[in-house]
Design a protein around this motif. Sequence first.
Motif, short mmCIF file in Angstrom:
data_model
loop_
_atom_site.label_atom_id
_atom_site.label_comp_id
_atom_site.label_asym_id
_atom_site.label_seq_id
_atom_site.Cartn_x
_atom_site.Cartn_y
_atom_site.Cartn_z
N ASN A 116 26.07 -30.48 -10.90
CA ASN A 116 26.68 -29.43 -11.70
C ASN A 116 28.04 -29.07 -11.09
OD1 ASN A 116 27.36 -27.22 -13.21
ND2 ASN A 116 25.58 -25.99 -12.68
N PRO A 117 29.15 -29.31 -11.78
CA PRO A 117 30.47 -29.02 -11.20
C PRO A 117 30.84 -27.55 -11.23
CG PRO A 117 30.72 -29.93 -13.40
CD PRO A 117 29.25 -29.99 -13.09
N GLY B 19 35.81 -22.56 -5.46
CA GLY B 19 37.25 -22.67 -5.30
C GLY B 19 37.98 -21.41 -5.73
N LEU B 20 37.54 -20.84 -6.87
CA LEU B 20 38.14 -19.61 -7.36
C LEU B 20 37.93 -18.46 -6.38
CD1 LEU B 20 39.49 -18.06 -9.74
CD2 LEU B 20 37.18 -17.61 -10.59
N CYS B 21 36.72 -18.34 -5.86
CA CYS B 21 36.41 -17.24 -4.94
C CYS B 21 37.25 -17.32 -3.67
CB CYS B 21 34.93 -17.28 -4.58
SG CYS B 21 33.82 -16.80 -5.92
N ILE C 43 40.44 -28.39 -10.35
CA ILE C 43 40.81 -29.58 -11.13
C ILE C 43 39.68 -30.61 -11.12
CG2 ILE C 43 42.36 -31.57 -11.26
CD1 ILE C 43 43.64 -29.04 -12.31
N LEU C 44 39.11 -30.86 -9.95
CA LEU C 44 38.00 -31.81 -9.87
C LEU C 44 36.81 -31.33 -10.70
CD1 LEU C 44 38.04 -32.79 -6.07
CD2 LEU C 44 38.83 -34.16 -8.03
N SER C 45 36.53 -30.04 -10.66
CA SER C 45 35.43 -29.50 -11.45
C SER C 45 35.73 -29.58 -12.93
CB SER C 45 35.16 -28.04 -11.05
OG SER C 45 34.80 -27.95 -9.70
N VAL D 93 38.96 -23.99 -18.87
CA VAL D 93 39.15 -22.87 -17.94
C VAL D 93 39.49 -23.38 -16.54
CG1 VAL D 93 37.97 -20.98 -16.75
CG2 VAL D 93 37.70 -21.26 -19.22
N PHE D 94 38.73 -24.35 -16.06
CA PHE D 94 38.95 -24.85 -14.69
C PHE D 94 40.28 -25.58 -14.57
CE2 PHE D 94 34.04 -25.16 -14.29
CZ PHE D 94 33.97 -23.77 -14.19
#
Length: 235
Positions: free
Chosen positions: A15-16, A23-25, A60-62, A77-78
């Motif tokens: 699950n990405p 990463g956001l956090c 970006i990878l997610s 969004v990602f």
Amino acid sequence: MQKRSHNRLSPSFGNPTPVAILGLCIALTPLSIELMGWRGASGFPATNGANYAFGGLLLILSGIGEFILGNTFPSVVFFTYGAHFFTVATTFTPSFAAISSYTTDGSQKQTPEFLASFGTINLGISFYFVFMCLISMIFFICSFRTNAAFVVVFTGVTLGFALATGGLWNLAGGNAARGQQLLEGAGGCWFVASMAAWYFLLSVMMLVVDMPFTVPVFDLSTIIKGGSEKRLHSA
């Protein structure tokens, strides 16, 4: 009866989503604290490495992972916020000369002209922060078909971009006190968004390891019915 062996090499995907939320956090939480000035923290460049590695690369990878899995909304969004963190990181990287090109001595001093540009005309002719606020507002509206945690995240992010734009405009116009207040407000909004993201990350990771209890994110998809579902019931 022969026991069937499990093929460990069978193709599978993880699950990405938790990778992107992580990463956001890590990228957004320190930035929000810097803007609020906790313990004397200040300045966008302080967490530039986190913007590159966590905010940019992981998102970006997610986004690619969600795209492969066919999950359009999280993919968009990602990709959007991953590109944003890369944009902020490159802006405050000296070798890109985004700041020094506005100075006469080639220093990294943030001039009024740069602040006005960073708030309005970044990436060439785009009204950057203004349109980051706009795209975040679109995500906010769409998040009502996901869960309450995402609603809080996009509320904080949207308001943060709006306040940050106003803060940079005021700094550029010489109103330092008002500009600083608005930037602190932006930091506060982004801090709320990051706390909601941390909460969502905890919930997802508990599901990943199959904990016997879960942390609810308050699914809204059953409250706000989808268009296809309404058409199916009306047919």
